[in-house]
Design an enzyme around this catalytic site. Structure first.
Site, PDB file in Angstrom:
ATOM      1  N   ASN A   1      -2.849  -1.803  13.105  1.00  0.00           N
ATOM      2  CA  ASN A   1      -4.304  -1.641  12.979  1.00  0.00           C
ATOM      3  C   ASN A   1      -4.810  -0.358  13.633  1.00  0.00           C
ATOM      4  O   ASN A   1      -5.661   0.324  13.069  1.00  0.00           O
ATOM      5  CB  ASN A   1      -5.030  -2.859  13.559  1.00  0.00           C
TER       6      ASN A   1
ATOM      7  N   HIS B   1     -39.313  22.544 -14.884  1.00  0.00           N
ATOM      8  CA  HIS B   1     -39.395  21.573 -16.007  1.00  0.00           C
ATOM      9  C   HIS B   1     -38.553  22.037 -17.201  1.00  0.00           C
ATOM     10  O   HIS B   1     -38.856  21.691 -18.341  1.00  0.00           O
ATOM     11  CB  HIS B   1     -40.841  21.357 -16.463  1.00  0.00           C
TER      12      HIS B   1
ATOM     13  N   LYS C   1      -8.155   3.417   1.743  1.00  0.00           N
ATOM     14  CA  LYS C   1      -7.306   4.610   1.717  1.00  0.00           C
ATOM     15  C   LYS C   1      -7.132   5.152   0.300  1.00  0.00           C
ATOM     16  O   LYS C   1      -6.864   6.334   0.134  1.00  0.00           O
ATOM     17  CB  LYS C   1      -5.931   4.285   2.317  1.00  0.00           C
TER      18      LYS C   1
ATOM     19  N   TYR D   1     -10.224  -5.941  11.993  1.00  0.00           N
ATOM     20  CA  TYR D   1      -9.483  -5.549  10.805  1.00  0.00           C
ATOM     21  C   TYR D   1      -9.478  -6.659   9.763  1.00  0.00           C
ATOM     22  O   TYR D   1      -9.282  -7.833  10.079  1.00  0.00           O
ATOM     23  CB  TYR D   1      -8.020  -5.191  11.150  1.00  0.00           C
TER      24      TYR D   1
ATOM     25  N   LYS E   1     -17.595  27.888 -32.356  1.00  0.00           N
ATOM     26  CA  LYS E   1     -17.803  27.283 -31.038  1.00  0.00           C
ATOM     27  C   LYS E   1     -16.945  27.885 -29.935  1.00  0.00           C
ATOM     28  O   LYS E   1     -15.820  28.291 -30.143  1.00  0.00           O
ATOM     29  CB  LYS E   1     -17.515  25.770 -31.113  1.00  0.00           C
TER      30      LYS E   1
ATOM     31  N   GLN F   1      -7.451  -1.942   3.529  1.00  0.00           N
ATOM     32  CA  GLN F   1      -6.342  -1.176   2.976  1.00  0.00           C
ATOM     33  C   GLN F   1      -6.810  -0.355   1.756  1.00  0.00           C
ATOM     34  O   GLN F   1      -6.355   0.764   1.526  1.00  0.00           O
ATOM     35  CB  GLN F   1      -5.246  -2.154   2.579  1.00  0.00           C
TER      36      GLN F   1
ATOM     37  N   GLU G   1     -18.050  21.686 -17.723  1.00  0.00           N
ATOM     38  CA  GLU G   1     -18.373  20.305 -18.110  1.00  0.00           C
ATOM     39  C   GLU G   1     -17.590  19.323 -17.232  1.00  0.00           C
ATOM     40  O   GLU G   1     -18.092  18.272 -16.844  1.00  0.00           O
ATOM     41  CB  GLU G   1     -18.022  20.070 -19.578  1.00  0.00           C
TER      42      GLU G   1
ATOM     43  N   SER H   1       0.833  -1.208   0.000  1.00  0.00           N
ATOM     44  CA  SER H   1       0.000   0.000   0.000  1.00  0.00           C
ATOM     45  C   SER H   1       0.869   1.260   0.000  1.00  0.00           C
ATOM     46  O   SER H   1       0.345   2.371  -0.008  1.00  0.00           O
ATOM     47  CB  SER H   1      -0.949   0.016   1.209  1.00  0.00           C
TER      48      SER H   1
ATOM     49  N   ASN I   1     -16.404  26.347 -26.139  1.00  0.00           N
ATOM     50  CA  ASN I   1     -16.838  25.257 -25.263  1.00  0.00           C
ATOM     51  C   ASN I   1     -16.532  25.564 -23.794  1.00  0.00           C
ATOM     52  O   ASN I   1     -15.409  25.918 -23.463  1.00  0.00           O
ATOM     53  CB  ASN I   1     -16.119  23.960 -25.650  1.00  0.00           C
TER      54      ASN I   1
ATOM     55  N   SER J   1     -12.618  25.349 -31.500  1.00  0.00           N
ATOM     56  CA  SER J   1     -12.435  24.297 -32.489  1.00  0.00           C
ATOM     57  C   SER J   1     -11.988  24.949 -33.783  1.00  0.00           C
ATOM     58  O   SER J   1     -12.552  25.962 -34.197  1.00  0.00           O
ATOM     59  CB  SER J   1     -13.768  23.575 -32.691  1.00  0.00           C
TER      60      SER J   1
HETATM   61  N1  ARG Z   1      -0.981  -2.018   5.033  1.00  0.00           N
HETATM   62  C1  ARG Z   1      -2.089  -2.280   5.934  1.00  0.00           C
HETATM   63  C2  ARG Z   1      -3.253  -1.370   5.595  1.00  0.00           C
HETATM   64  O1  ARG Z   1      -3.011  -0.367   5.035  1.00  0.00           O
HETATM   65  C3  ARG Z   1      -1.679  -1.968   7.340  1.00  0.00           C
HETATM   66  C4  ARG Z   1      -2.460  -2.700   8.363  1.00  0.00           C
HETATM   67  C5  ARG Z   1      -2.023  -4.082   8.360  1.00  0.00           C
HETATM   68  N2  ARG Z   1      -2.466  -4.795   9.459  1.00  0.00           N
HETATM   69  C6  ARG Z   1      -2.416  -6.114   9.453  1.00  0.00           C
HETATM   70  N3  ARG Z   1      -2.844  -6.735  10.491  1.00  0.00           N
HETATM   71  N4  ARG Z   1      -1.915  -6.753   8.440  1.00  0.00           N
HETATM   72  O2  ARG Z   1      -4.400  -1.638   5.879  1.00  0.00           O
END
Ligand code: ARG
Length: 337
Positions: free
Chosen positions: A121, A167, A336, A328, A294, A333, A301, A34, A296, A288
């Site tokens: 965690n 409307h 995020k 957990y 045009k 993960q 948009e 991650s 735009n 364009s």
């Molecule tokens: N890389 C994990 C995450 O972002 C960290 C938490 C990992 N915890 C675990 N028990 N493997 O969620």
């Protein structure tokens, strides 16, 4: 063997690898990392570690000299990250292990005591809550700026009468300022939702550890206060399980995005030949070569278009969470991203 070397380089032992005889394969490492996205949490991660180390020393769980080495080491790591000198490593999986391992490389033994009474965690949730809190503060400033711009536009066009629609049929004449101030009201409620969400989110997960807390005599109120949280979260399983604070943040963002998308749609209509209410200035339009008539209104948009992603983020996280048992799970993960 494809792109992966048959004879892998000898690998660094994982922080959790004490009982393991073999390392994971490169492909598993790449699939599960991650760090490519959670390195954005480095500031919050370091803040959390500073608070945690200070508390551990205050409680006599580490020595004052270990605490000082840890704090100095964290300062140096933060400096390296900010100067682009930090080597982020996928084999160290995430921001927590990257920083902790780099700290060990830098200061040695004392670094290993930083993980006392802590798990990734509760660490990931602490970082994530702090990050979302900062993000909300930035968004609130932007919302205020948008409201000021809309009010300025209303003042500059005081008394201008435009068709009001129902409307999409011409209904009654209204003042342009009347409509512009409707947008201002919507954004005011959007901001209110973020403020509510911030207050509910602002509780500290530290001390929940993996899920069941710790038997060590930590002081959860001390870390919570040091990080500007209102109080520690009451239930440790809840603390490491739930991402409802992100869901709430994304819900509020999705509603804001829908408001902005409607505004965008309205202005795109107004810029059309058929409506002809506004002519976007050259600085916010594209043209364009083959259709020189045009002009735009691309930015509006894209306000409309990008709202799709914000709504999508909410649906992604709802779907991610709905089948997960407490506490957990690695799926989390993905939240995020
Ligand atoms: N890389 C994990 C995450 O972002 C960290 C938490 C990992 N915890 C675990 N028990 N493997 O969620």
């Amino acid at each position: 063997m494809g792109p992966y070397p048959a004879q892998a380089q000898p690998k660094e032992a994982k922080l959790w690898g004490g009982r393991f005889e073999e390392g994971v394969t490169d492909v598993v490492e790449r699939f599960t990392e991650s760090i490519s996205f959670d390195k954005q949490l480095y500031k919050q991660d370091i803040m959390g570690s500073r608070a945690h180390a200070t508390m551990l020393a205050h409680q006599g769980l580490i020595t004052v000299s270990d605490r000082d080495s840890i704090l100095q080491g964290l300062d140096e790591i933060e400096r390296r990250i900010e100067n682009g000198e930090f080597n982020w490593r996928a084999d160290r999986e995430d921001v927590h292990m990257n920083i902790e391992a780099a700290l060990t490389d830098l200061i040695g033994e004392p670094a290993k005591k930083l993980h006392t009474a802590r798990s990734r965690n509760d660490q990931v949730l602490t970082d994530f809550r702090l990050w979302c809190r900062d993000a909300i503060d930035k968004i609130l400033v932007s919302m205020k700026q948008l409201q000021v711009s809309l009010i300025t536009l209303a003042l500059n066009n005081e008394g201008l009468i435009v068709p009001g629609y129902t409307h999409l049929q011409r209904a009654q004449p209204v003042l342009l300022q009347h409509l512009l101030l409707a947008y201002v009201e919507e954004i005011e409620r959007d901001a209110g939702r973020l403020v509510d969400c911030r207050a509910r989110m602002n509780f500290c997960p530290l001390g929940a550890c993996a899920l069941a807390g710790t038997g060590l005599p930590i002081d959860r109120f001390m870390t919570s206060e040091a990080l500007g949280f209102t109080a520690p979260l009451r239930n440790s399983i809840d603390a490491v399980s739930d991402r409802d604070f992100v869901l709430e943040f994304l819900s509020a963002n999705a509603i804001t995005a829908v408001h902005l998308s409607r505004l965008g749609e309205e202005w795109v209509l107004w810029a059309s030949e058929e409506f002809g209410f506004i002519t976007p200035s050259d600085s916010v339009s594209t043209g364009s070569s083959i259709m020189p008539q045009k002009k735009n209104p691309d930015p509006m948009e894209l306000v409309r278009g990008k709202s799709a992603r914000v709504i999508g983020d909410l649906v992604t996280l709802l779907t991610l969470c709905k089948g997960l048992p407490h506490a957990y799970n690695r799926d989390l993960q993905v939240a995020k991203e």
